[in-house]
Design an enzyme around this catalytic site. Structure first.
Site, PDB file in Angstrom:
ATOM      1  N   GLN A  87      10.390 -10.268  -0.436  1.00  0.00           N
ATOM      2  CA  GLN A  87       9.863  -9.361   0.581  1.00  0.00           C
ATOM      3  C   GLN A  87       8.340  -9.476   0.617  1.00  0.00           C
ATOM      4  OE1 GLN A  87      12.129  -5.311   0.377  1.00  0.00           O
ATOM      5  NE2 GLN A  87      12.189  -6.180  -1.679  1.00  0.00           N
ATOM      6  N   VAL A  89       4.557 -11.034   0.897  1.00  0.00           N
ATOM      7  CA  VAL A  89       3.899 -11.957   1.846  1.00  0.00           C
ATOM      8  C   VAL A  89       2.830 -12.795   1.125  1.00  0.00           C
ATOM      9  CG1 VAL A  89       4.405 -10.580   3.897  1.00  0.00           C
ATOM     10  CG2 VAL A  89       2.323 -10.081   2.591  1.00  0.00           C
ATOM     11  N   HIS A 105       9.923 -11.448   4.992  1.00  0.00           N
ATOM     12  CA  HIS A 105       8.971 -10.605   5.735  1.00  0.00           C
ATOM     13  C   HIS A 105       7.709 -11.375   6.111  1.00  0.00           C
ATOM     14  CE1 HIS A 105      10.956  -6.739   4.023  1.00  0.00           C
ATOM     15  NE2 HIS A 105      11.664  -7.290   4.996  1.00  0.00           N
ATOM     16  N   CYS A 113       1.303 -17.276  16.874  1.00  0.00           N
ATOM     17  CA  CYS A 113       0.604 -17.219  18.165  1.00  0.00           C
ATOM     18  C   CYS A 113       1.432 -16.425  19.170  1.00  0.00           C
ATOM     19  CB  CYS A 113       0.363 -18.641  18.712  1.00  0.00           C
ATOM     20  SG  CYS A 113      -0.457 -18.592  20.323  1.00  0.00           S
ATOM     21  N   GLY A 171      11.361  -5.825  -9.116  1.00  0.00           N
ATOM     22  CA  GLY A 171      10.118  -5.219  -8.623  1.00  0.00           C
ATOM     23  C   GLY A 171      10.195  -4.707  -7.208  1.00  0.00           C
ATOM     24  N   ASN A 197      13.064  -4.031 -13.376  1.00  0.00           N
ATOM     25  CA  ASN A 197      12.104  -3.198 -12.665  1.00  0.00           C
ATOM     26  C   ASN A 197      11.388  -2.259 -13.636  1.00  0.00           C
ATOM     27  OD1 ASN A 197      11.336  -2.848  -9.799  1.00  0.00           O
ATOM     28  ND2 ASN A 197      11.789  -0.698 -10.215  1.00  0.00           N
ATOM     29  N   LEU A 198      10.189  -1.799 -13.200  1.00  0.00           N
ATOM     30  CA  LEU A 198       9.422  -0.917 -14.093  1.00  0.00           C
ATOM     31  C   LEU A 198      10.253   0.311 -14.430  1.00  0.00           C
ATOM     32  CD1 LEU A 198       6.676  -0.825 -15.414  1.00  0.00           C
ATOM     33  CD2 LEU A 198       5.822   0.466 -13.468  1.00  0.00           C
ATOM     34  N   ALA A 215       7.450  -6.535 -15.252  1.00  0.00           N
ATOM     35  CA  ALA A 215       8.081  -7.790 -14.820  1.00  0.00           C
ATOM     36  C   ALA A 215       7.644  -8.958 -15.704  1.00  0.00           C
ATOM     37  CB  ALA A 215       7.721  -8.065 -13.360  1.00  0.00           C
TER      38      ALA A 215
HETATM   39  C1  BV8 Z   1      14.526  -4.353  11.044  1.00  0.00           C
HETATM   40  C2  BV8 Z   1       5.657  -7.101   5.569  1.00  0.00           C
HETATM   41  C3  BV8 Z   1      15.908  -4.633  12.909  1.00  0.00           C
HETATM   42  C4  BV8 Z   1       4.369  -6.531   6.052  1.00  0.00           C
HETATM   43  C5  BV8 Z   1       7.208  -5.230   5.276  1.00  0.00           C
HETATM   44  C6  BV8 Z   1      13.773   2.804  12.815  1.00  0.00           C
HETATM   45  C7  BV8 Z   1      13.312   1.846  13.719  1.00  0.00           C
HETATM   46  C8  BV8 Z   1      13.295   0.496  13.425  1.00  0.00           C
HETATM   47  C9  BV8 Z   1      13.710   0.072  12.183  1.00  0.00           C
HETATM   48  C10 BV8 Z   1      14.143   1.033  11.288  1.00  0.00           C
HETATM   49  C11 BV8 Z   1      14.199   2.378  11.583  1.00  0.00           C
HETATM   50  N1  BV8 Z   1      14.673   3.051  10.498  1.00  0.00           N
HETATM   51  C12 BV8 Z   1      14.917   2.147   9.514  1.00  0.00           C
HETATM   52  C13 BV8 Z   1      14.605   0.937   9.984  1.00  0.00           C
HETATM   53  C14 BV8 Z   1      14.684  -0.274   9.289  1.00  0.00           C
HETATM   54  C15 BV8 Z   1      13.310  -0.527   8.707  1.00  0.00           C
HETATM   55  C16 BV8 Z   1      13.234   0.218   7.396  1.00  0.00           C
HETATM   56  O1  BV8 Z   1      13.885  -0.180   6.468  1.00  0.00           O
HETATM   57  N2  BV8 Z   1      12.441   1.288   7.348  1.00  0.00           N
HETATM   58  C17 BV8 Z   1      12.368   2.049   6.103  1.00  0.00           C
HETATM   59  C18 BV8 Z   1      10.969   2.647   5.951  1.00  0.00           C
HETATM   60  C19 BV8 Z   1      13.450   3.115   6.130  1.00  0.00           C
HETATM   61  N3  BV8 Z   1      13.267  -1.955   8.529  1.00  0.00           N
HETATM   62  C20 BV8 Z   1      12.710  -2.726   9.461  1.00  0.00           C
HETATM   63  O2  BV8 Z   1      12.108  -2.329  10.423  1.00  0.00           O
HETATM   64  C21 BV8 Z   1      12.925  -4.215   9.242  1.00  0.00           C
HETATM   65  N4  BV8 Z   1      13.413  -4.794  10.466  1.00  0.00           N
HETATM   66  O3  BV8 Z   1      15.191  -3.432  10.636  1.00  0.00           O
HETATM   67  O4  BV8 Z   1      14.808  -5.085  12.185  1.00  0.00           O
HETATM   68  C22 BV8 Z   1      17.106  -5.402  12.510  1.00  0.00           C
HETATM   69  C23 BV8 Z   1      17.316  -5.834  11.219  1.00  0.00           C
HETATM   70  C24 BV8 Z   1      18.486  -6.513  10.897  1.00  0.00           C
HETATM   71  C25 BV8 Z   1      19.409  -6.755  11.865  1.00  0.00           C
HETATM   72  C26 BV8 Z   1      19.156  -6.334  13.146  1.00  0.00           C
HETATM   73  C27 BV8 Z   1      18.014  -5.653  13.478  1.00  0.00           C
HETATM   74  C28 BV8 Z   1      11.631  -4.925   8.889  1.00  0.00           C
HETATM   75  C29 BV8 Z   1      11.018  -4.313   7.674  1.00  0.00           C
HETATM   76  C30 BV8 Z   1       9.890  -5.208   7.181  1.00  0.00           C
HETATM   77  C31 BV8 Z   1       8.603  -4.416   7.106  1.00  0.00           C
HETATM   78  N5  BV8 Z   1       7.559  -5.269   6.530  1.00  0.00           N
HETATM   79  N6  BV8 Z   1       6.336  -6.096   4.737  1.00  0.00           N
HETATM   80  C32 BV8 Z   1       3.422  -6.320   4.925  1.00  0.00           C
HETATM   81  O5  BV8 Z   1       3.696  -6.729   3.775  1.00  0.00           O
HETATM   82  O6  BV8 Z   1       2.357  -5.738   5.209  1.00  0.00           O
HETATM   83  S1  BV8 Z   1       7.905  -4.073   4.286  1.00  0.00           S
HETATM   84  C33 BV8 Z   1       7.094  -4.017   2.829  1.00  0.00           C
HETATM   85  O7  BV8 Z   1       7.474  -2.800   2.219  1.00  0.00           O
HETATM   86  C34 BV8 Z   1       7.529  -5.078   1.831  1.00  0.00           C
HETATM   87  O8  BV8 Z   1       7.759  -6.312   2.441  1.00  0.00           O
HETATM   88  C35 BV8 Z   1       8.738  -4.501   1.184  1.00  0.00           C
HETATM   89  O9  BV8 Z   1       9.896  -4.809   1.912  1.00  0.00           O
HETATM   90  C36 BV8 Z   1       8.455  -3.043   1.306  1.00  0.00           C
HETATM   91  C37 BV8 Z   1       7.856  -2.550   0.022  1.00  0.00           C
HETATM   92  O10 BV8 Z   1       8.852  -2.414  -0.833  1.00  0.00           O
HETATM   93  P1  BV8 Z   1       8.702  -3.003  -2.306  1.00  0.00           P
HETATM   94  O11 BV8 Z   1       8.399  -4.462  -2.238  1.00  0.00           O
HETATM   95  O12 BV8 Z   1       9.929  -2.566  -2.973  1.00  0.00           O
HETATM   96  O13 BV8 Z   1       7.429  -2.303  -2.930  1.00  0.00           O
HETATM   97  P2  BV8 Z   1       7.325  -0.791  -3.434  1.00  0.00           P
HETATM   98  O14 BV8 Z   1       5.894  -0.475  -3.648  1.00  0.00           O
HETATM   99  O15 BV8 Z   1       8.154   0.071  -2.515  1.00  0.00           O
HETATM  100  O16 BV8 Z   1       8.068  -0.810  -4.850  1.00  0.00           O
HETATM  101  C38 BV8 Z   1       7.514  -1.520  -5.910  1.00  0.00           C
HETATM  102  C39 BV8 Z   1       8.549  -1.485  -7.008  1.00  0.00           C
HETATM  103  O17 BV8 Z   1       8.072  -2.281  -8.086  1.00  0.00           O
HETATM  104  C40 BV8 Z   1       8.785  -0.088  -7.552  1.00  0.00           C
HETATM  105  O18 BV8 Z   1      10.169   0.089  -7.800  1.00  0.00           O
HETATM  106  C41 BV8 Z   1       8.008  -0.093  -8.871  1.00  0.00           C
HETATM  107  O19 BV8 Z   1       8.633   0.727  -9.843  1.00  0.00           O
HETATM  108  C42 BV8 Z   1       8.109  -1.538  -9.271  1.00  0.00           C
HETATM  109  N7  BV8 Z   1       6.988  -2.016 -10.085  1.00  0.00           N
HETATM  110  C43 BV8 Z   1       5.678  -1.668  -9.970  1.00  0.00           C
HETATM  111  N8  BV8 Z   1       4.959  -2.356 -10.893  1.00  0.00           N
HETATM  112  C44 BV8 Z   1       5.830  -3.147 -11.575  1.00  0.00           C
HETATM  113  C45 BV8 Z   1       7.114  -2.942 -11.060  1.00  0.00           C
HETATM  114  N9  BV8 Z   1       8.201  -3.574 -11.539  1.00  0.00           N
HETATM  115  C46 BV8 Z   1       8.003  -4.455 -12.554  1.00  0.00           C
HETATM  116  N10 BV8 Z   1       6.793  -4.714 -13.099  1.00  0.00           N
HETATM  117  C47 BV8 Z   1       5.692  -4.084 -12.639  1.00  0.00           C
HETATM  118  N11 BV8 Z   1       4.488  -4.357 -13.201  1.00  0.00           N
END
Ligand code: BV8
Length: 232
Positions: A87, A89, A105, A113, A171, A197-198, A215
């Protein structure tokens, strides 16, 4: 033994790249809707281009950590039976040696473009509206998938998830779909599911195996034990 690994921001945290949801996370000071949606980009393109220019620079100065390198080692041991779906980038998986990798993602080091849909590799800023190498228009945006946009490679990823024997989630908080749904899909098709995961994430279905910790510690440990035990 086919393995699919899903990684999130947590695998790059120890490389110095901030996660999204931990305190002081990426979105802090930035409303998700403002910087990671098409509407936000239309509303204030400079804010969004600057946000991603800053992250591209940060990723360029970061280094892969032992977790990224352990996954590259596992790929060398398993070959075509291994796939990383990220996930993230950033390009830390590539720089650690991963080749069988899907950026669902998108990528900071690629532009898109809006005029001709070219997706050139890109390492410079986009704020000053450089010309598209393919069509010359000044319509480049980051090639990242925003909320509401279709992720890349869903067909390839779906096929890999339903046919893997082990699904490993590393992660990620499991907050964003469709990525967050893969563990349930893998389990439904009989895969063993593992979370490294953490702290345990709030996944829809419980993982068969949970290793909690940094990690850079738990991923090499899991990989080394797996390589010793399961590739005999
Ligand atoms: C889609 C790129 C349609 C950009 C990202 C209403 C309208 C439209 C869509 C939706 C809607 N409601 C829900 C949706 C779906 C939506 C969604 O899921 N929303 C959520 C908020 C509910 N999804 C979408 O819109 C997706 N597209 O649905 O299209 C479709 C799909 C399929 C089929 C047909 C149609 C597109 C979503 C992509 C968004 N872009 N990123 C950028 O990076 O700027 S999302 C971005 O956030 C990341 O890519 C990643 O996916 C997400 C972050 O999550 P994590 O990576 O898990 O990071 P986070 O901080 O949350 O967690 C970190 C973890 O690591 C924690 O657990 C922590 O404990 C752990 N950790 C921390 N340190 C450590 C560690 N572990 C180990 N060691 C460590 N040291």
């Amino acid at each position: 033994m086919r393995i699919v690994v899903l990684t999130g921001a947590g695998i790059s945290a120890e490389s110095g790249l901030r996660t999204f949801r931990d305190s002081g996370g990426l979105w802090e000071g930035h409303d998700v809707d403002a910087v990671a949606t098409p509407e936000g980009f239309e509303r204030d393109p400079d804010l969004v281009l600057r946000f991603y220019d800053d992250r591209r620079r940060a990723a360029a100065t970061a280094d892969p950590n032992p977790a990224h390198r352990a996954l590259a080692r596992l790929e060398r041991a398993l070959g075509d039976d291994f796939l990383v779906v990220t996930q993230n980038v950033d390009d830390l998986h590539e720089r650690a040696g991963s080749v069988r990798l899907m950026h669902m993602h998108g990528e900071l080091n690629r532009a898109l473009c809006r005029a001709c849909a070219a997706r050139p590799e890109w390492h410079a800023d986009l704020l000053d509206r450089p010309a598209c190498p393919a069509c010359g228009e000044r319509t480049l945006r980051p090639d990242v998938v925003w909320f509401g946009e279709m992720p890349y490679g869903l067909d390839v990823i779906g096929d890999a998830v339903v046919s893997c024997d082990i699904f490993v989630s590393i992660g990620t908080s499991g907050a964003v779909y469709p990525a967050a749904g893969y563990v349930a899909l893998a389990a439904a098709y009989g895969a063993r599911t593992v979370e490294l995961n953490l702290e345990p994430s709030d996944a829809d279905v419980p993982f068969d195996e949970v290793w909690s910790g940094l990690a850079s510690v738990v991923v090499p440990r899991w990989v080394d034990r797996f390589i010793v035990r399961d590739t005999r």
